[in-house]
Motif scaffolding. Structure first.
Motif, short mmCIF file in Angstrom:
data_model
loop_
_atom_site.label_atom_id
_atom_site.label_comp_id
_atom_site.label_asym_id
_atom_site.label_seq_id
_atom_site.Cartn_x
_atom_site.Cartn_y
_atom_site.Cartn_z
N ALA A 193 -4.98 49.27 -12.49
CA ALA A 193 -4.19 50.20 -13.31
C ALA A 193 -4.82 51.59 -13.33
N TRP A 194 -6.12 51.67 -13.36
CA TRP A 194 -6.81 52.96 -13.44
C TRP A 194 -6.84 53.69 -12.10
N GLY A 195 -7.06 52.94 -11.02
CA GLY A 195 -7.34 53.64 -9.77
C GLY A 195 -6.39 53.46 -8.62
N SER A 196 -5.53 52.42 -8.61
CA SER A 196 -4.72 52.19 -7.41
C SER A 196 -3.31 51.70 -7.68
N ALA A 197 -2.88 51.61 -8.92
CA ALA A 197 -1.52 51.16 -9.22
C ALA A 197 -0.49 52.18 -8.74
N CYS A 254 0.38 55.95 -5.30
CA CYS A 254 -0.43 54.77 -5.64
C CYS A 254 -1.87 55.17 -5.96
N GLY A 255 -2.02 56.14 -6.84
CA GLY A 255 -3.35 56.60 -7.23
C GLY A 255 -3.78 56.15 -8.60
N GLY A 256 -3.03 55.24 -9.21
CA GLY A 256 -3.41 54.75 -10.54
C GLY A 256 -3.10 55.75 -11.64
N MET A 257 -3.64 55.46 -12.82
CA MET A 257 -3.34 56.26 -14.01
C MET A 257 -4.36 57.35 -14.28
N LYS A 258 -5.46 57.39 -13.54
CA LYS A 258 -6.55 58.29 -13.90
C LYS A 258 -6.14 59.76 -13.84
N GLY A 259 -5.38 60.15 -12.81
CA GLY A 259 -4.97 61.54 -12.70
C GLY A 259 -4.04 61.96 -13.83
N VAL A 273 10.91 65.92 -18.84
CA VAL A 273 11.81 67.05 -18.60
C VAL A 273 11.07 68.26 -18.03
N PHE A 274 9.90 68.57 -18.59
CA PHE A 274 9.22 69.82 -18.25
C PHE A 274 8.02 69.65 -17.31
N SER A 275 7.85 68.49 -16.72
CA SER A 275 6.77 68.30 -15.76
C SER A 275 7.30 67.56 -14.54
N SER A 276 6.54 67.61 -13.48
CA SER A 276 6.96 66.94 -12.25
C SER A 276 5.75 66.64 -11.38
N GLY A 277 5.89 65.64 -10.52
CA GLY A 277 4.87 65.33 -9.53
C GLY A 277 3.53 64.98 -10.16
N ASP A 278 2.48 65.58 -9.61
CA ASP A 278 1.12 65.29 -10.06
C ASP A 278 0.80 65.88 -11.42
N THR A 297 2.35 59.19 -20.33
CA THR A 297 3.51 58.40 -20.73
C THR A 297 4.54 58.30 -19.61
N VAL A 298 4.75 59.38 -18.90
CA VAL A 298 5.71 59.37 -17.78
C VAL A 298 5.20 58.47 -16.66
N ALA A 299 3.89 58.56 -16.37
CA ALA A 299 3.30 57.71 -15.33
C ALA A 299 3.40 56.24 -15.71
N LEU A 300 3.18 55.93 -16.98
CA LEU A 300 3.28 54.54 -17.43
C LEU A 300 4.70 54.02 -17.26
N ASN A 301 5.69 54.83 -17.59
CA ASN A 301 7.08 54.44 -17.39
C ASN A 301 7.38 54.20 -15.91
N ASN A 302 6.88 55.07 -15.05
CA ASN A 302 7.10 54.90 -13.62
C ASN A 302 6.41 53.64 -13.09
N LEU A 303 5.22 53.36 -13.61
CA LEU A 303 4.49 52.16 -13.19
C LEU A 303 5.24 50.89 -13.58
N VAL A 304 5.69 50.82 -14.82
CA VAL A 304 6.36 49.62 -15.31
C VAL A 304 7.69 49.40 -14.59
N ASN A 305 8.37 50.48 -14.25
CA ASN A 305 9.69 50.37 -13.63
C ASN A 305 9.66 50.39 -12.11
N THR A 306 8.47 50.40 -11.51
CA THR A 306 8.39 50.33 -10.06
C THR A 306 8.87 48.96 -9.60
N SER A 307 9.81 48.95 -8.68
CA SER A 307 10.47 47.70 -8.28
C SER A 307 10.00 47.18 -6.92
N THR A 308 9.08 47.88 -6.26
CA THR A 308 8.61 47.44 -4.95
C THR A 308 7.42 46.50 -5.12
#
Length: 267
Positions: free
Chosen positions: A43-47, A53-58, A205-210, A215-226
């Motif tokens: 979860a921290w480094g490679s999710a 797939c850089g995890g949550m650290k960034g 709404v006001f951020s994108s990419g890196d 919270t946005v990254a967590l939502n993307n992680l949980v909803n990743t379907s691959t």
């Protein structure tokens, strides 16, 4: 009631320490066979959060870079506003304070469009800078309300005596009022930290990419379907996202209650 309330946290923690085979074979309430921190490392480094797939650290660092300046700036400006509205009243100050009070009842969705227009006029392209400004503006009415309600309980003679002794506007604020405002400062710090760190709508709404927050990254992680659905990684990431606010409440919870009740009773 405490056990019932803490049950979801127990499920999250125990699931994050299990392997996928244990999760499939056991039940939600069973203890892990052994302490396995592979899900936490993933979860921290490679999710994968979407295609990255850089995890949550960034994203964790992004949230810190957004939260710290926004909390400090909104708290300082709120203290200054509360000082002015209680000790240096001006013509129309009551109407101004009423407008701030109305602002506390505006939901996030109402301010998205005008906020986007203002950010476009200012030419703010950096995601972190945009989020800092948004959270400072939206949180300012809350911090102003907290400080103003505290400062009206401070005897006015204290400020008058300082003026007679030659103290100016900022000297009275920084040398007299701010040092006695620790309980209210703690309230604002905890309130703003919680609101900003847990925000999802402004972040998406006001951020994108890196530059997206946690919270946005967590939502993307949980909803990743691959790939295979890794429930243990999802739970570990959710706990990581909750740790800062949990730490703030554990450390400063008693100050939060003191600050909210400061000035509630006179005499």
């Amino acid at each position: 009631m405490a056990v019932w309330y803490l049950a979801p946290l127990y499920v999250m923690l125990s699931t994050s320490l299990k392997t996928l085979d244990e999760i499939r074979a056991g039940n939600l309430m069973s203890l892990p066979g052994s302490l396995n921190f592979d899900a936490w490392r993933t979860a921290w480094g490679s999710a994968c959060t979407g295609v990255e797939c850089g995890g949550m650290k960034g994203y964790f660092v992004n949230s810190l870079k957004m939260m710290i300046p926004a909390v400090l700036i909104s708290t300082l400006l709120g203290a200054l506003n509360g000082y002015i509205l209680s000790m240096w009243r001006f013509k129309g100050s009551d109407a101004f304070f009423m407008a701030l009070l109305i602002g506390t009842f505006l939901p996030f969705q109402v301010v998205i469009l005008p906020m986007a227009q203002v950010l476009a006029l200012l030419g703010l392209e950096n995601s972190t800078g945009r989020l800092v400004l948004v959270h400072v503006i939206y949180g300012l009415q809350f911090t102003t309300l907290f400080f103003r309600n505290y400062y009206v309980t401070v005897p006015g003679e204290l400020v008058k005596a300082a003026r007679i002794d030659g103290a100016g506007f900022f000297r009275i604020f920084f040398r007299i009022l701010l040092p006695i405002s620790i309980p209210t400062i703690m309230v604002c710090l905890i309130w703003q930290t919680t609101q900003i760190w847990n925000d999802f709508l402004f972040g998406v709404v006001f951020s994108s990419g890196d530059g997206q927050p946690m919270t946005v990254a967590l939502n993307n992680l949980v909803n990743t379907s691959t790939g295979v659905k890794q429930y243990n990684v999802d739970m570990a990431a959710a706990i990581i996202a909750a740790l800062p606010t949990l730490f703030v409440y554990v450390v400063g919870g008693k100050y939060f209650v003191r600050g909210l009740t400061a000035g509630a009773v006179k005499g």
